[in-house]
Design a protein around this motif. Structure first.
Motif, mmCIF file in Angstrom:
data_model
loop_
_atom_site.group_PDB
_atom_site.id
_atom_site.type_symbol
_atom_site.label_atom_id
_atom_site.label_comp_id
_atom_site.label_asym_id
_atom_site.label_seq_id
_atom_site.Cartn_x
_atom_site.Cartn_y
_atom_site.Cartn_z
ATOM 1 N N LEU A 31 0.599 -1.379 -0.162
ATOM 2 C CA LEU A 31 -0.138 -0.360 0.048
ATOM 3 C C LEU A 31 0.904 1.034 0.233
ATOM 4 O O LEU A 31 0.097 1.986 -0.771
ATOM 5 N N TRP A 32 1.843 1.702 0.563
ATOM 6 C CA TRP A 32 2.867 3.045 1.072
ATOM 7 C C TRP A 32 3.274 2.531 -0.727
ATOM 8 O O TRP A 32 3.845 3.618 -0.694
ATOM 9 N N ARG A 98 -10.940 1.790 7.907
ATOM 10 C CA ARG A 98 -9.985 0.410 7.996
ATOM 11 C C ARG A 98 -9.669 -0.253 6.910
ATOM 12 O O ARG A 98 -11.220 -0.575 6.002
ATOM 13 N N VAL A 99 -9.208 -1.512 5.862
ATOM 14 C CA VAL A 99 -9.141 -1.757 4.760
ATOM 15 C C VAL A 99 -7.985 -3.314 5.314
ATOM 16 O O VAL A 99 -7.196 -3.465 6.457
ATOM 17 N N ALA A 100 -8.925 -4.040 5.181
ATOM 18 C CA ALA A 100 -8.513 -5.591 5.296
ATOM 19 C C ALA A 100 -7.165 -5.701 4.791
ATOM 20 O O ALA A 100 -6.613 -5.265 3.409
ATOM 21 N N SER A 110 -7.089 -1.123 -6.023
ATOM 22 C CA SER A 110 -8.473 -0.881 -6.063
ATOM 23 C C SER A 110 -8.736 -0.471 -4.661
ATOM 24 O O SER A 110 -9.217 0.588 -4.244
ATOM 25 N N VAL A 111 -8.055 -0.556 -3.836
ATOM 26 C CA VAL A 111 -7.551 -0.194 -2.631
ATOM 27 C C VAL A 111 -7.576 1.188 -2.452
ATOM 28 O O VAL A 111 -8.239 2.262 -1.738
ATOM 29 N N VAL A 112 -6.364 1.834 -2.890
ATOM 30 C CA VAL A 112 -6.347 3.089 -3.515
ATOM 31 C C VAL A 112 -6.524 3.955 -3.654
ATOM 32 O O VAL A 112 -7.708 5.029 -3.510
ATOM 33 N N ARG A 113 -7.612 3.329 -4.909
ATOM 34 C CA ARG A 113 -8.978 4.861 -5.184
ATOM 35 C C ARG A 113 -10.003 4.715 -4.305
ATOM 36 O O ARG A 113 -10.608 5.701 -3.986
ATOM 37 N N ALA A 119 -11.005 10.309 0.727
ATOM 38 C CA ALA A 119 -10.240 11.199 0.771
ATOM 39 C C ALA A 119 -10.935 12.508 0.720
ATOM 40 O O ALA A 119 -10.816 13.906 1.256
ATOM 41 N N ARG A 120 -11.295 11.858 -1.140
ATOM 42 C CA ARG A 120 -11.358 13.962 -1.139
ATOM 43 C C ARG A 120 -11.995 14.617 -0.844
ATOM 44 O O ARG A 120 -12.918 14.650 -1.272
ATOM 45 N N ALA A 121 -13.655 13.320 -0.554
ATOM 46 C CA ALA A 121 -14.713 13.169 0.009
ATOM 47 C C ALA A 121 -15.300 14.711 1.215
ATOM 48 O O ALA A 121 -15.937 15.704 1.890
ATOM 49 N N ARG A 122 -14.072 14.130 2.354
ATOM 50 C CA ARG A 122 -13.837 14.628 3.569
ATOM 51 C C ARG A 122 -13.142 16.459 3.287
ATOM 52 O O ARG A 122 -13.171 17.335 3.851
#
Length: 143
Positions: A31-32, A98-100, A110-113, A119-122
């Motif tokens: 993820l990083w 929380r991401v599995a 897909s997780v990053v999307r 994040a952009r919604a905030r």
């Protein structure tokens, strides 16, 4: 962008975060690799200390914490501890995603999307006027 008001790290938090950065799990590393490229212009930090906790990933621009949960997060007292942590962060206006870990291993892009979408919604639609700045147009009597 929102003002980053995350609480300062507690005693020993920075040392613990540095240790965790060197011992990241495989899903966290995968993820990083994507988050460090600043998707959609968002800057993420890894193993970010705040209060008594160390967040797996944190975006200060919109106050979003991303936690990669492995199998152990579903056992014992972990669900209650995670809920208490999420509530504490929410009290400081930090949203927790929380991401599995299995999902990251299956499809990190897909997780990053999903992370970028949340994040952009905030983010606010516009920047508020600076204190002492000009008033909005409708207050000036202009149309």
């Amino acid at each position: 962008m929102l003002k980053d008001i995350a609480p300062k790290p507690g005693r020993g938090g920075i040392t613990r975060a540095r240790r965790l950065r060197r011992a990241m799990s495989l899903p966290e590393v995968l993820l990083w690799r994507v988050l460090r490229q600043r998707p959609a212009g968002l800057k993420f930090r890894k193993q970010h200390p705040t209060g008594a906790y160390v967040l797996d990933f944190y975006c200060g621009d919109d106050r979003v914490a991303i936690e990669v949960d492995g199998e152990a997060h579903g056992r014992g007292d972990r669900p209650a501890r995670d809920a208490a942590r999420d509530a504490w962060l929410a009290g400081h206006d930090v949203m927790t995603m929380r991401v599995a870990a299995a999902e990251v291993l299956r499809d990190a892009e897909s997780v990053v999307r999903g992370i970028v979408f949340q994040a952009r919604a905030r983010l606010p639609l516009h920047h508020p006027a600076a204190p002492g700045g000009p008033p909005p147009r409708d207050k000036l009597g202009e149309d």
